[in-house]
Design a protein around this motif. Structure first.
Motif, PDB file in Angstrom:
ATOM      1  N   ARG A 161       0.988  -1.037  -0.040  1.00  0.00           N
ATOM      2  CA  ARG A 161       0.181   0.194  -0.143  1.00  0.00           C
ATOM      3  C   ARG A 161       0.928   1.727  -0.025  1.00  0.00           C
ATOM      4  NH1 ARG A 161      -5.256  -0.529   0.638  1.00  0.00           N
ATOM      5  NH2 ARG A 161      -6.247  -2.917   2.065  1.00  0.00           N
ATOM      6  N   PRO A 162       0.806   2.441  -0.511  1.00  0.00           N
ATOM      7  CA  PRO A 162       1.658   3.886   0.075  1.00  0.00           C
ATOM      8  C   PRO A 162       1.449   4.136   1.200  1.00  0.00           C
ATOM      9  CG  PRO A 162      -0.596   4.079  -1.474  1.00  0.00           C
ATOM     10  CD  PRO A 162      -1.380   2.612  -0.356  1.00  0.00           C
ATOM     11  N   ASN A 163       2.712   4.898   1.447  1.00  0.00           N
ATOM     12  CA  ASN A 163       3.089   5.115   2.884  1.00  0.00           C
ATOM     13  C   ASN A 163       2.898   3.962   3.819  1.00  0.00           C
ATOM     14  OD1 ASN A 163       3.363   7.039   1.539  1.00  0.00           O
ATOM     15  ND2 ASN A 163       1.121   8.185   2.034  1.00  0.00           N
ATOM     16  N   ALA A 164       3.804   2.565   3.310  1.00  0.00           N
ATOM     17  CA  ALA A 164       4.029   1.524   4.078  1.00  0.00           C
ATOM     18  C   ALA A 164       5.108   0.394   3.640  1.00  0.00           C
ATOM     19  CB  ALA A 164       2.497   0.452   3.632  1.00  0.00           C
ATOM     20  N   ILE A 165       5.932   1.017   3.812  1.00  0.00           N
ATOM     21  CA  ILE A 165       7.332   0.808   3.590  1.00  0.00           C
ATOM     22  C   ILE A 165       7.511  -0.419   4.991  1.00  0.00           C
ATOM     23  CG2 ILE A 165       8.704   2.480   4.496  1.00  0.00           C
ATOM     24  CD1 ILE A 165      10.702   2.266   2.571  1.00  0.00           C
ATOM     25  N   ALA A 166       7.307   0.159   5.748  1.00  0.00           N
ATOM     26  CA  ALA A 166       7.773  -0.718   7.650  1.00  0.00           C
ATOM     27  C   ALA A 166       7.264  -2.760   7.649  1.00  0.00           C
ATOM     28  CB  ALA A 166       7.599   0.479   8.406  1.00  0.00           C
ATOM     29  N   TYR A 167       6.019  -2.283   6.776  1.00  0.00           N
ATOM     30  CA  TYR A 167       4.820  -2.719   7.145  1.00  0.00           C
ATOM     31  C   TYR A 167       5.305  -4.227   6.287  1.00  0.00           C
ATOM     32  CZ  TYR A 167       0.431  -6.205   7.679  1.00  0.00           C
ATOM     33  OH  TYR A 167      -0.546  -6.596   8.094  1.00  0.00           O
ATOM     34  N   ALA A 215      -3.092   3.644  -5.216  1.00  0.00           N
ATOM     35  CA  ALA A 215      -1.978   3.941  -5.589  1.00  0.00           C
ATOM     36  C   ALA A 215      -2.153   4.724  -6.632  1.00  0.00           C
ATOM     37  CB  ALA A 215      -2.173   2.105  -6.027  1.00  0.00           C
ATOM     38  N   ASN A 216      -3.631   6.067  -6.677  1.00  0.00           N
ATOM     39  CA  ASN A 216      -4.091   6.583  -7.608  1.00  0.00           C
ATOM     40  C   ASN A 216      -3.823   8.074  -6.729  1.00  0.00           C
ATOM     41  OD1 ASN A 216      -6.254   6.481  -6.791  1.00  0.00           O
ATOM     42  ND2 ASN A 216      -7.322   6.082  -8.351  1.00  0.00           N
ATOM     43  N   GLY A 217      -3.927   8.208  -5.646  1.00  0.00           N
ATOM     44  CA  GLY A 217      -3.537   9.415  -5.056  1.00  0.00           C
ATOM     45  C   GLY A 217      -5.262   9.295  -3.957  1.00  0.00           C
ATOM     46  N   GLN A 218      -6.243   8.948  -4.436  1.00  0.00           N
ATOM     47  CA  GLN A 218      -7.747   8.873  -3.996  1.00  0.00           C
ATOM     48  C   GLN A 218      -8.071   7.831  -2.448  1.00  0.00           C
ATOM     49  OE1 GLN A 218      -9.786   7.867  -7.142  1.00  0.00           O
ATOM     50  NE2 GLN A 218      -9.423   9.794  -8.542  1.00  0.00           N
ATOM     51  N   LEU A 219      -8.824   8.995  -1.924  1.00  0.00           N
ATOM     52  CA  LEU A 219      -9.290   7.961  -0.963  1.00  0.00           C
ATOM     53  C   LEU A 219     -10.648   7.379  -1.055  1.00  0.00           C
ATOM     54  CD1 LEU A 219      -9.047  10.409   1.703  1.00  0.00           C
ATOM     55  CD2 LEU A 219      -7.773   8.098   1.329  1.00  0.00           C
ATOM     56  N   ALA A 220     -10.342   5.596  -0.407  1.00  0.00           N
ATOM     57  CA  ALA A 220     -11.218   4.675  -1.189  1.00  0.00           C
ATOM     58  C   ALA A 220     -12.150   4.000  -0.275  1.00  0.00           C
ATOM     59  CB  ALA A 220     -11.259   3.931  -2.961  1.00  0.00           C
ATOM     60  N   SER A 221     -13.086   3.879   0.045  1.00  0.00           N
ATOM     61  CA  SER A 221     -13.838   3.016   0.853  1.00  0.00           C
ATOM     62  C   SER A 221     -13.286   1.198  -0.239  1.00  0.00           C
ATOM     63  CB  SER A 221     -14.902   2.775   1.248  1.00  0.00           C
ATOM     64  OG  SER A 221     -15.717   1.643   1.672  1.00  0.00           O
ATOM     65  N   GLU A 222     -13.437   0.298   0.973  1.00  0.00           N
ATOM     66  CA  GLU A 222     -12.800  -0.663  -0.062  1.00  0.00           C
ATOM     67  C   GLU A 222     -14.012  -1.973   1.211  1.00  0.00           C
ATOM     68  OE1 GLU A 222      -8.474  -1.978   0.756  1.00  0.00           O
ATOM     69  OE2 GLU A 222      -8.193  -0.195  -0.249  1.00  0.00           O
ATOM     70  N   TYR A 258      -6.026  -5.148  -5.232  1.00  0.00           N
ATOM     71  CA  TYR A 258      -4.282  -5.887  -5.233  1.00  0.00           C
ATOM     72  C   TYR A 258      -4.177  -5.826  -5.447  1.00  0.00           C
ATOM     73  CZ  TYR A 258      -2.453 -10.045  -3.569  1.00  0.00           C
ATOM     74  OH  TYR A 258      -0.844 -11.469  -4.086  1.00  0.00           O
ATOM     75  N   ILE A 259      -4.389  -7.054  -7.147  1.00  0.00           N
ATOM     76  CA  ILE A 259      -3.635  -6.862  -8.261  1.00  0.00           C
ATOM     77  C   ILE A 259      -3.279  -5.676  -8.879  1.00  0.00           C
ATOM     78  CG2 ILE A 259      -3.116  -7.839 -10.297  1.00  0.00           C
ATOM     79  CD1 ILE A 259      -2.984 -10.044  -8.348  1.00  0.00           C
ATOM     80  N   GLY A 260      -1.821  -5.193  -8.806  1.00  0.00           N
ATOM     81  CA  GLY A 260      -1.624  -3.648  -9.023  1.00  0.00           C
ATOM     82  C   GLY A 260      -2.640  -3.181  -8.186  1.00  0.00           C
ATOM     83  N   ARG A 261      -3.019  -3.405  -6.519  1.00  0.00           N
ATOM     84  CA  ARG A 261      -3.363  -2.289  -6.002  1.00  0.00           C
ATOM     85  C   ARG A 261      -4.998  -1.218  -6.503  1.00  0.00           C
ATOM     86  NH1 ARG A 261      -3.199  -4.265  -0.613  1.00  0.00           N
ATOM     87  NH2 ARG A 261      -1.583  -4.199  -0.088  1.00  0.00           N
ATOM     88  N   GLY A 262      -5.349  -1.838  -7.587  1.00  0.00           N
ATOM     89  CA  GLY A 262      -6.067  -1.203  -8.125  1.00  0.00           C
ATOM     90  C   GLY A 262      -7.436  -2.433  -8.588  1.00  0.00           C
TER      91      GLY A 262
END
Length: 262
Positions: A161-167, A215-222, A258-262
């Motif tokens: 995911r974006p901004n999750a390098i440690a995890y 990944a596209n910079g938008q906020l979305a409910s999953e 998930y696949i391509g995070r999109g």
């Protein structure tokens, strides 16, 4: 396993299998611990908060088969003492669900502090290693020899995911440990596999339903899936004969990114 089955097994000299579940106080760990108790296992519930673990044991189908063992998995000595308590109580360990894990704040990776990085590495990597090591030693030396280790990875072991390098980095490392232990365990009838989970409905995943950065910079409910489906999957992995192993299993909400995070 029903109570009658358990009673019959005890009479025939086949006591219930012993499982250790880390991070058992909440979320996926709690769901798996409750499912294993319901299925007839003896279960050591491991976590940092004794009262929370005691509440899980009390609400289970069989509190008499639950052992509350507060421990900090980042402390190698504490992990050793935890396994010793389990061996002293039940004589062996048949299954480890190596589940304890945390994430860092969702900030750009270059803004992550050294302390935040180390905290995630300490729990997700070092803590898993210490539990793997103690379980392996126990399973190698017990009679009958062998057992099963199930590591909780993540779909972050495959795609970040974006901004999750440690995890992300630690979950990739868990996959490496799973492969190494699976190989080294062959000589001792120790099977090691990994379950990679995406969007199970737990308190930790509430943010996914509310809206999370894509990944596209938008906020979305999953979409989320029932956490009990994860417990069922872990039970299936745990219940296999040691001659078979699910090395990697990916279980995720069908429509989540998930696949391509999109």
């Amino acid at each position: 396993m029903t109570a009658l089955d358990e009673s019959r097994n005890e009479t025939e000299g086949n006591p219930p299998k012993v499982a250790v579940v880390t991070g058992a106080g909440s979320g996926i760990g709690k769901a798996v611990a409750l499912a294993m108790l319901k299925a007839g296992y003896r279960v050591a519930l491991v976590g940092r908060r004794e009262q929370v673990l005691a509440e899980v044991a009390a609400r289970s189908a069989a509190p008499d088969r639950a052992l509350v063992v507060p421990a900090d998995v980042t402390d190698a000595d504490a992990v050793g003492e935890m396994f010793e308590r389990v061996r002293s109580r039940w004589g062996r360990v048949d299954v480890l669900f190596n589940n304890a894990g945390i994430s860092a704040p969702p900030v750009e990776w270059h803004a992550l502090s050294a302390t935040q990085w180390r905290e995630v590495v300490d729990v997700n990597l070092n803590g898993m290693f210490f539990c793997l090591q103690q379980a392996f030693r126990t399973m190698k030396d017990q009679r009958p020899m062998g057992g099963r280790i199930i590591n909780n990875g993540s779909i972050a072991a495959h795609a970040p995911r974006p901004n999750a390098i440690a995890y992300t980095a630690t979950k990739h490392a868990v996959s490496g440990m799973t492969k190494a232990v699976s190989l080294d365990g062959r000589a001792y009838d120790i099977a090691c596999g990994q379950i990679d989970i995406g969007n199970a409905a737990t308190d930790m995943a509430d943010q996914f339903a509310r809206g999370i950065l894509q990944a596209n910079g938008q906020l979305a409910s999953e979409p989320l899936m029932d956490v009990n489906l994860v417990a069922d999957a872990v039970l299936h992995m745990a219940g296999l004969p040691l001659e078979a192993n699910i090395l990697f299993q990916t279980l995720l909400a069908t429509k989540m990114p998930y696949i391509g995070r999109g």
